[in-house]
Design a protein around this motif. Structure first.
Motif, PDB file in Angstrom:
ATOM      1  N   SER A   8       0.831  -1.200   0.000  1.00 33.38           N
ATOM      2  CA  SER A   8       0.000   0.000   0.000  1.00 33.38           C
ATOM      3  C   SER A   8       0.865   1.248   0.000  1.00 33.38           C
ATOM      4  O   SER A   8       1.884   1.314   0.681  1.00 33.38           O
ATOM      5  N   THR A  42     -12.441   6.632  -2.319  1.00 33.91           N
ATOM      6  CA  THR A  42     -12.940   5.265  -2.211  1.00 33.91           C
ATOM      7  C   THR A  42     -13.026   4.603  -3.578  1.00 33.91           C
ATOM      8  O   THR A  42     -13.283   5.254  -4.591  1.00 33.91           O
ATOM      9  N   GLU A  57      -4.636  -0.901  -5.309  1.00 34.53           N
ATOM     10  CA  GLU A  57      -5.098  -0.601  -3.963  1.00 34.53           C
ATOM     11  C   GLU A  57      -6.608  -0.431  -3.953  1.00 34.53           C
ATOM     12  O   GLU A  57      -7.223  -0.149  -4.983  1.00 34.53           O
ATOM     13  N   TYR A  59      -9.688   1.405  -1.359  1.00 30.88           N
ATOM     14  CA  TYR A  59     -10.017   2.269  -0.224  1.00 30.88           C
ATOM     15  C   TYR A  59     -11.522   2.185   0.003  1.00 30.88           C
ATOM     16  O   TYR A  59     -12.299   2.428  -0.924  1.00 30.88           O
ATOM     17  N   ARG A  60     -11.950   1.859   1.242  1.00 36.67           N
ATOM     18  CA  ARG A  60     -13.376   1.715   1.560  1.00 36.67           C
ATOM     19  C   ARG A  60     -13.681   2.295   2.931  1.00 36.67           C
ATOM     20  O   ARG A  60     -12.941   2.055   3.899  1.00 36.67           O
ATOM     21  N   ILE A  67     -11.524   4.684   7.118  1.00 36.62           N
ATOM     22  CA  ILE A  67     -11.337   4.187   5.759  1.00 36.62           C
ATOM     23  C   ILE A  67     -10.300   3.070   5.834  1.00 36.62           C
ATOM     24  O   ILE A  67      -9.202   3.273   6.376  1.00 36.62           O
ATOM     25  N   GLN A  68     -10.631   1.896   5.327  1.00 36.15           N
ATOM     26  CA  GLN A  68      -9.697   0.762   5.261  1.00 36.15           C
ATOM     27  C   GLN A  68      -8.981   0.822   3.918  1.00 36.15           C
ATOM     28  O   GLN A  68      -9.621   0.957   2.874  1.00 36.15           O
ATOM     29  N   THR A  69      -7.669   0.737   3.952  1.00 37.44           N
ATOM     30  CA  THR A  69      -6.847   0.726   2.751  1.00 37.44           C
ATOM     31  C   THR A  69      -6.226  -0.658   2.611  1.00 37.44           C
ATOM     32  O   THR A  69      -5.635  -1.172   3.563  1.00 37.44           O
ATOM     33  N   SER A  83      -2.434  -3.835   4.630  1.00 32.06           N
ATOM     34  CA  SER A  83      -3.564  -2.964   4.911  1.00 32.06           C
ATOM     35  C   SER A  83      -3.182  -1.892   5.922  1.00 32.06           C
ATOM     36  O   SER A  83      -2.197  -2.032   6.655  1.00 32.06           O
ATOM     37  N   THR A  85      -5.198   2.021   7.816  1.00 35.19           N
ATOM     38  CA  THR A  85      -6.438   2.778   7.959  1.00 35.19           C
ATOM     39  C   THR A  85      -6.170   4.274   7.913  1.00 35.19           C
ATOM     40  O   THR A  85      -5.068   4.730   8.212  1.00 35.19           O
TER      41      THR A  85
END
Length: 157
Positions: A8, A42, A57, A59-60, A67-69, A83, A85
């Motif tokens: 990431s 996102t 990658e 992003y959510r 946000i989780q990466t 991962s 955040t």
């Protein structure tokens, strides 16, 4: 360097080294509503840069303050390799990985700058270009160092 770039961008940035005696930056105050303006980041993305192989990658938003990466092994987007955040907590944003953390020192609806906690220069800026593109600029720790810019292009929602 190639293995760090396959991870990431955020995690690679969080793990980088910086000048040990630099003064800390002031964290920017950000409301929860402003944090939600990061919705442009996102989605699933293909990253590239000068002399850099493609990397992937995702992003959510996992809730209204995180946000989780995820770094992904390839364009199939199935195998997670790393991962981190991006978290809004009590009016401030921080990027976190298992290696370190960055505070947000500048925030606009189309740009966010992270500086490594306790450092003066080392960090990164994400800047929206369009609905389907943004850039990640890595700021060097050394004075006079050249920034590195990656272009992120949308490959999925």
């Amino acid at each position: 360097m190639r293995s760090a770039l396959r991870g990431s961008i955020v995690t690679a940035l969080l793990a980088a080294c910086a000048a040990p005696d630099a003064p800390p930056h002031q964290a920017a105050s950000v409301t929860r509503e402003q944090f939600r303006q990061l919705a442009w980041i996102t989605g699933s993305w293909r990253g590239s840069g000068t002399h850099q192989a493609a990397f992937f990658e995702d992003y959510r938003f996992v809730n209204d303050s995180t946000i989780q990466t995820r770094s992904l092994a390839d364009s199939s987007l199935r195998n997670v390799t790393d991962s981190s955040t991006i978290e809004w907590r009590k009016g401030f944003i921080e990027g976190r990985s298992a290696h370190s953390s960055y505070v947000v020192t500048s925030f606009t609806p189309t740009s966010i700058t992270f500086i490594r906690r306790g450092e003066a220069r080392q960090g990164h800026t994400f800047a929206r270009v369009s609905a389907d593109e943004w850039t990640a600029t890595l700021h060097p720790a050394e004075p006079g160092g050249e920034p590195v810019i990656y272009t992120m292009r949308r490959i999925g929602p």
